[in-house]
Design an enzyme around this catalytic site. Structure first.
Site, mmCIF file in Angstrom:
data_model
loop_
_atom_site.group_PDB
_atom_site.id
_atom_site.type_symbol
_atom_site.label_atom_id
_atom_site.label_comp_id
_atom_site.label_asym_id
_atom_site.label_seq_id
_atom_site.Cartn_x
_atom_site.Cartn_y
_atom_site.Cartn_z
ATOM 1 N N ASP A 170 37.374 42.270 42.920
ATOM 2 C CA ASP A 170 37.641 43.703 42.802
ATOM 3 C C ASP A 170 36.422 44.543 43.169
ATOM 4 O O ASP A 170 35.330 44.017 43.371
ATOM 5 C CB ASP A 170 38.129 44.037 41.379
ATOM 6 C CG ASP A 170 37.270 43.404 40.287
ATOM 7 O OD1 ASP A 170 36.154 42.939 40.589
ATOM 8 O OD2 ASP A 170 37.708 43.377 39.143
ATOM 9 N N ASN B 146 40.707 43.369 26.660
ATOM 10 C CA ASN B 146 42.153 43.633 26.576
ATOM 11 C C ASN B 146 42.960 42.598 27.366
ATOM 12 O O ASN B 146 44.150 42.774 27.577
ATOM 13 C CB ASN B 146 42.465 45.046 27.100
ATOM 14 C CG ASN B 146 42.033 45.222 28.558
ATOM 15 O OD1 ASN B 146 41.653 44.265 29.222
ATOM 16 N ND2 ASN B 146 42.109 46.444 29.053
ATOM 17 N N HIS C 292 42.428 41.720 30.553
ATOM 18 C CA HIS C 292 42.552 41.926 31.995
ATOM 19 C C HIS C 292 41.847 40.825 32.782
ATOM 20 O O HIS C 292 40.890 40.222 32.309
ATOM 21 C CB HIS C 292 42.105 43.330 32.431
ATOM 22 C CG HIS C 292 40.631 43.575 32.445
ATOM 23 N ND1 HIS C 292 40.084 44.840 32.365
ATOM 24 C CD2 HIS C 292 39.560 42.754 32.527
ATOM 25 C CE1 HIS C 292 38.768 44.766 32.406
ATOM 26 N NE2 HIS C 292 38.423 43.514 32.509
ATOM 27 N N GLU D 69 44.859 45.597 34.598
ATOM 28 C CA GLU D 69 44.882 45.983 33.198
ATOM 29 C C GLU D 69 46.253 45.670 32.594
ATOM 30 O O GLU D 69 47.214 45.401 33.319
ATOM 31 C CB GLU D 69 44.613 47.497 33.091
ATOM 32 C CG GLU D 69 43.268 47.945 33.688
ATOM 33 C CD GLU D 69 42.065 47.637 32.787
ATOM 34 O OE1 GLU D 69 42.112 46.669 32.022
ATOM 35 O OE2 GLU D 69 41.068 48.374 32.897
HETATM 36 P P1 PGA Z 1 32.218 40.910 31.269
HETATM 37 O O1 PGA Z 1 33.538 41.466 31.969
HETATM 38 O O2 PGA Z 1 31.946 39.578 31.899
HETATM 39 O O3 PGA Z 1 31.168 41.932 31.597
HETATM 40 O O4 PGA Z 1 32.512 40.800 29.825
HETATM 41 C C1 PGA Z 1 34.617 40.622 32.177
HETATM 42 C C2 PGA Z 1 35.797 41.424 32.662
HETATM 43 O O5 PGA Z 1 35.937 42.599 32.254
HETATM 44 O O6 PGA Z 1 36.603 40.886 33.427
#
Ligand code: PGA
Length: 261
Positions: free
Chosen positions: A67, A136, A138, A143
């Site tokens: 992304d 959450n 995702h 999301e």
């Molecule tokens: P993080 O993010 O590794 O910074 O916890 C993971 C994500 O949001 O996919």
């Protein structure tokens, strides 16, 4: 799903690096799906160290990132292209021309998304896709409520995700609320999936992924449908799972099988 529970985040990174090394040994020209965020940084450091010691090479590999923020140039320090260059690519023996990140500055983002899907297909599909997980649930920037069949497209970030990522932006600096992300359907086409989760803040999302119902409310729960998905967790990220003893028992049994990893 294969659930691997390890004591520390360092062990999670090292397990992930072993998995990438196995993939590249088996197929030096692998197509790798990569992720940003804080979780993969330790894994990337381990990969860099192995390349610099001469025991691993990305010379023939190609990569596709999950992304990118919509509205940031690739030179912006908070863009995911910049993150990947800084945290990984410039330290590897990979050809930068073989690294792809969705184009957050595209004049027509929809066209850029279609082109991204096409490029993945032209490359022969992703062999090994690395994932983190949001609090959450995702994956990528898909999301909750994202279609479980979605393709690469523009997605709105939840206020929680925006807040979680605020720490990377200066006060008053423009922070995108939109992204380009591989879809869940896109991710599910990867031949193998490796999701890393560390820390207590991920424990509820991990629980929903592994033991909850398959639901768009927790996008990562779609991994229950993937024939080759491995979740590598530290103890804190696994702390809300009901069946830890069973997952550990399965892993012990798996260790006895040849070529089990
Ligand atoms: P993080 O993010 O590794 O910074 O916890 C993971 C994500 O949001 O996919």
């Amino acid at each position: 799903m294969k659930i691997v529970i390890l004591d520390t985040p360092e062990q999670v990174a090292s397990y992930g690096a072993d998995r990438f090394a196995d993939q590249l040994r088996h197929k030096p020209g692998s197509i790798l799906g990569l992720a940003t965020g804080s979780t993969p940084i330790a894994l990337y450091e381990e990969l860099i160290s192995r390349v610099q010691r001469g025991v691993l090479s990305f010379a023939l590999a190609s990569t596709f990132n999950l992304d990118e923020y919509l509205g940031l140039e690739s030179t912006h320090p908070q863009s995911y292209r910049y993150f990947m260059n800084e945290h990984l690519f410039r330290h590897l023996d990979i050809d930068l021309a073989n690294t792809a990140v969705p184009d957050g500055a595209a004049r027509d983002p929809m066209v850029a998304c279609e082109a991204y899907e096409h490029a993945i297909q032209q490359a022969g599909g992703i062999d090994l896709q690395l994932l983190g997980i949001g609090r959450n649930g995702h994956i990528g920037f898909n999301e909750p409520s994202s279609s479980l069949a979605s393709r690469t497209r523009v997605k709105t970030l939840t206020p929680d995700t925006v807040k979680a990522n605020q720490r990377f932006f200066d006060e008053g600096e423009f922070q995108p609320h939109l992204s380009l992300t591989m879809g869940i359907g896109t991710i599910m086409e990867a031949r193998h999936i490796l999701l890393l989760a560390t820390g207590e803040s991920k424990a509820m999302a991990v629980r929903a992924t592994v033991e909850g119902p398959l639901a768009a409310r927790c996008p990562a729960s779609i991994l229950q449908m993937h024939p080759s998905a491995t979740l590598v967790l530290d103890r804190a990220a696994a702390s809300q799972l009901d069946d830890v003893a069973f997952y550990q028992y399965i892993e012990q049994e798996n260790q006895r099988l040849p070529g089990s990893r």
